[in-house]
Design an enzyme around this catalytic site. Structure first.
Site, PDB file in Angstrom:
ATOM      1  N   HIS A 166      -3.039  -8.455  18.923  1.00  0.00           N
ATOM      2  CA  HIS A 166      -3.434  -7.059  18.708  1.00  0.00           C
ATOM      3  C   HIS A 166      -4.166  -6.963  17.370  1.00  0.00           C
ATOM      4  CE1 HIS A 166      -3.519  -2.841  18.284  1.00  0.00           C
ATOM      5  NE2 HIS A 166      -2.429  -2.710  17.551  1.00  0.00           N
ATOM      6  N   CYS A 178       0.162   0.141  21.806  1.00  0.00           N
ATOM      7  CA  CYS A 178      -0.771  -0.981  21.599  1.00  0.00           C
ATOM      8  C   CYS A 178      -0.379  -2.228  22.390  1.00  0.00           C
ATOM      9  CB  CYS A 178      -0.881  -1.326  20.123  1.00  0.00           C
ATOM     10  SG  CYS A 178      -1.243   0.093  19.098  1.00  0.00           S
ATOM     11  N   ASN A 232      -8.629  -0.907  14.838  1.00  0.00           N
ATOM     12  CA  ASN A 232      -7.512  -0.949  15.784  1.00  0.00           C
ATOM     13  C   ASN A 232      -7.785   0.049  16.923  1.00  0.00           C
ATOM     14  OD1 ASN A 232      -5.086  -0.552  17.118  1.00  0.00           O
ATOM     15  ND2 ASN A 232      -3.846  -0.431  15.264  1.00  0.00           N
TER      16      ASN A 232
HETATM   17  O1  UT7 Z   1      -1.138  -0.426  16.040  1.00  0.00           O
HETATM   18  C1  UT7 Z   1      -0.261  -0.288  14.972  1.00  0.00           C
HETATM   19  C2  UT7 Z   1      -0.795   0.697  13.987  1.00  0.00           C
HETATM   20  N1  UT7 Z   1      -0.349   0.613  12.644  1.00  0.00           N
HETATM   21  C3  UT7 Z   1      -0.437  -0.475  11.836  1.00  0.00           C
HETATM   22  O2  UT7 Z   1      -0.788  -1.543  12.239  1.00  0.00           O
HETATM   23  C4  UT7 Z   1      -0.081  -0.249  10.388  1.00  0.00           C
HETATM   24  C5  UT7 Z   1       0.474  -1.475   9.720  1.00  0.00           C
HETATM   25  N2  UT7 Z   1       0.397  -1.311   8.262  1.00  0.00           N
HETATM   26  C6  UT7 Z   1      -0.725  -1.610   7.571  1.00  0.00           C
HETATM   27  O3  UT7 Z   1      -1.690  -2.098   8.129  1.00  0.00           O
HETATM   28  C7  UT7 Z   1      -0.721  -1.382   6.086  1.00  0.00           C
HETATM   29  O4  UT7 Z   1       0.591  -1.034   5.667  1.00  0.00           O
HETATM   30  C8  UT7 Z   1      -1.723  -0.280   5.618  1.00  0.00           C
HETATM   31  C9  UT7 Z   1      -3.164  -0.771   5.794  1.00  0.00           C
HETATM   32  C10 UT7 Z   1      -1.517   1.004   6.404  1.00  0.00           C
HETATM   33  C11 UT7 Z   1      -1.531  -0.004   4.134  1.00  0.00           C
HETATM   34  O5  UT7 Z   1      -1.723  -1.191   3.402  1.00  0.00           O
HETATM   35  P1  UT7 Z   1      -0.687  -1.620   2.252  1.00  0.00           P
HETATM   36  O6  UT7 Z   1      -1.170  -2.871   1.670  1.00  0.00           O
HETATM   37  O7  UT7 Z   1       0.693  -1.604   2.866  1.00  0.00           O
HETATM   38  O8  UT7 Z   1      -0.891  -0.452   1.205  1.00  0.00           O
HETATM   39  P2  UT7 Z   1       0.206   0.544   0.600  1.00  0.00           P
HETATM   40  O9  UT7 Z   1       0.627   1.540   1.637  1.00  0.00           O
HETATM   41  O10 UT7 Z   1       1.276  -0.271  -0.080  1.00  0.00           O
HETATM   42  O11 UT7 Z   1      -0.613   1.280  -0.496  1.00  0.00           O
HETATM   43  C12 UT7 Z   1      -1.033   0.621  -1.705  1.00  0.00           C
HETATM   44  C13 UT7 Z   1      -1.878   1.598  -2.503  1.00  0.00           C
HETATM   45  C14 UT7 Z   1      -1.255   2.967  -2.658  1.00  0.00           C
HETATM   46  O12 UT7 Z   1      -1.577   3.471  -3.939  1.00  0.00           O
HETATM   47  P3  UT7 Z   1      -0.523   3.400  -5.141  1.00  0.00           P
HETATM   48  O13 UT7 Z   1       0.667   4.185  -4.645  1.00  0.00           O
HETATM   49  O14 UT7 Z   1      -0.215   1.939  -5.311  1.00  0.00           O
HETATM   50  O15 UT7 Z   1      -1.252   4.025  -6.261  1.00  0.00           O
HETATM   51  C15 UT7 Z   1      -1.949   3.808  -1.610  1.00  0.00           C
HETATM   52  O16 UT7 Z   1      -1.981   5.174  -1.933  1.00  0.00           O
HETATM   53  O17 UT7 Z   1      -3.113   1.802  -1.811  1.00  0.00           O
HETATM   54  C16 UT7 Z   1      -3.337   3.213  -1.655  1.00  0.00           C
HETATM   55  N3  UT7 Z   1      -4.095   3.403  -0.437  1.00  0.00           N
HETATM   56  C17 UT7 Z   1      -5.447   3.377  -0.416  1.00  0.00           C
HETATM   57  N4  UT7 Z   1      -6.340   3.200  -1.395  1.00  0.00           N
HETATM   58  C18 UT7 Z   1      -7.642   3.204  -1.035  1.00  0.00           C
HETATM   59  C19 UT7 Z   1      -3.639   3.622   0.818  1.00  0.00           C
HETATM   60  N5  UT7 Z   1      -4.664   3.732   1.660  1.00  0.00           N
HETATM   61  C20 UT7 Z   1      -5.804   3.589   0.916  1.00  0.00           C
HETATM   62  C21 UT7 Z   1      -7.167   3.609   1.230  1.00  0.00           C
HETATM   63  N6  UT7 Z   1      -8.039   3.409   0.230  1.00  0.00           N
HETATM   64  N7  UT7 Z   1      -7.640   3.790   2.492  1.00  0.00           N
END
Ligand code: UT7
Length: 335
Positions: A262, A111, A292
């Site tokens: 980005h 990226c 993204n």
């Molecule tokens: O170019 C670089 C590419 N990558 C990135 O930029 C990734 C950077 N990271 C992020 O943007 C974030 O970490 C994510 C968007 C991927 C995830 O967001 P988060 O606020 O860190 O969520 P989390 O992983 O802490 O998950 C919180 C909860 C979890 O459920 P439990 O365990 O609390 O019950 C996940 O299973 O949200 C759940 N979850 C979802 N729920 C609904 C994860 N994805 C989803 C979803 N819809 N799409």
């Protein structure tokens, strides 16, 4: 010591996948995606290849610059989702735009690729007086390497392309900083095809597979990420890159008119802007409409801002990104 941007262009597929469409594929909903990422919809290729999108963006940049493609001395294409290992995507784009005098190669910095490629092109233009104009293209079809059964990553990514034509300008503002931390390679990766060689012993091949992990079945060629680690890295790496670039020439980030980060996650952008002590009004964002698009995300946002008038001639602009590698990069220039 800097560059002049002669013209920009972008291309995104017409087909779109909304958050509601995503909710039909995985357990998610519009509200979660919007509040956690800022994304509303993303453009997805339903057939056009990565090289085609890049060529379309390049043609639009050439049209905006009003130059003859024969004047282009260098094409650098940046992508992680090319159709061919060889030839390079830049050679295919050369064919499509008729840049018959250009040297061509591809660059992979994930990226951060567009900023890496712009900075590389700047160095070529600076050291080769015969090279007058460079074309930098970023094109991605992330949908090709996205696992659409993983709700935490599939909602993030979109497809698209953008391009910029640049010329060297000794008197123009310019500074940059490129960096990487390979110890974070394991936090975001997608495998190339497994070796087709009949001589490879799978167990011997696997022995070298120490850091990245094989990934669950079905993930062999799709992106695996540790979202939290990438998030943490991103919020620190972008401010670090921008500050290090600025320090090199005693430039203050307060003097920037616009910052084009980005477009990975709106919360990452907000935190990075805070760490740079810069107001959100300076940030150019289009993540709601694109998600993204990896290396294409910064130049698509840049091109849209130029075309809408959000970025004007004379504005001091910082392009700043991070990505797999883990890489990070920033450049500061006057548009
Ligand atoms: O170019 C670089 C590419 N990558 C990135 O930029 C990734 C950077 N990271 C992020 O943007 C974030 O970490 C994510 C968007 C991927 C995830 O967001 P988060 O606020 O860190 O969520 P989390 O992983 O802490 O998950 C919180 C909860 C979890 O459920 P439990 O365990 O609390 O019950 C996940 O299973 O949200 C759940 N979850 C979802 N729920 C609904 C994860 N994805 C989803 C979803 N819809 N799409």
């Amino acid at each position: 010591m800097g560059i002049r941007v002669l013209g920009t262009g972008s291309y995104t597929p017409a087909f779109q996948v909304t958050n509601d469409d995503m909710a039909k594929m995985v357990e998610t909903n519009d509200e979660w995606i919007r509040t956690r990422t800022g994304i509303g919809t993303r453009h997805i290729s339903d057939g056009e290849p990565t090289w085609y999108m890049g060529a379309q963006a390049a043609k639009r940049a050439i049209e905006a610059a009003g130059i003859d493609p024969a004047e282009i001395g260098l094409i650098i294409d940046t992508t992680i989702t090319q159709e061919f290992c060889t030839p390079s995507t830049s050679c295919i784009i050369q064919r499509e735009v008729g840049a018959v005098h250009a040297a061509c190669f591809d660059l992979n910095a994930a990226c951060s690729g567009f900023v890496y490629a712009m900075d590389t092109a700047h160095r070529f233009l600076k050291t080769d007086p015969a090279m007058k104009v460079a074309l930098v293209v970023a094109n991605e079809s992330l949908s090709k390497i996205t696992n659409y059964s993983d709700r935490s990553s599939c909602i993030l990514f979109g497809d698209g392309a953008a391009a910029a034509l640049i010329a060297y300008d000794e008197n123009a503002l310019y500074t940059s900083h490129l960096g990487a931390d390979g110890t974070g390679a394991k936090y975001l990766f997608a495998r190339s095809a497994l070796p087709a060689s009949p001589f490879v012993k799978p167990e011997r091949y696997a022995a070298y597979d120490d850091q990245m992990g094989a990934g669950p079945e079905g993930w062999e060629h799709t992106m695996l990420q540790d979202g939290k680690e990438v998030y943490r890295f991103a919020t620190h790496a972008m401010p670090k890159a921008a500050k290090l670039a600025a320090e090199k020439i005693g430039f203050s980030l307060d003097d920037l008119d616009k910052i084009v980060p980005h477009q990975a996650n709106m919360r990452i952008i907000e935190t990075a802007m805070k760490f740079m002590n810069q107001p959100m009004e300076k940030a150019v964002t289009n993540i709601e409409h694109h998600g993204n698009t990896s290396s294409a995300s910064i130049p698509i946002a840049f091109d849209e801002a130029v075309r809408s008038g959000e970025i004007q001639r004379g504005d001091k602009v910082c392009l700043v990104g991070f990505g797999a590698g883990l890489t990070y990069a920033a450049l500061i220039m006057e548009y």
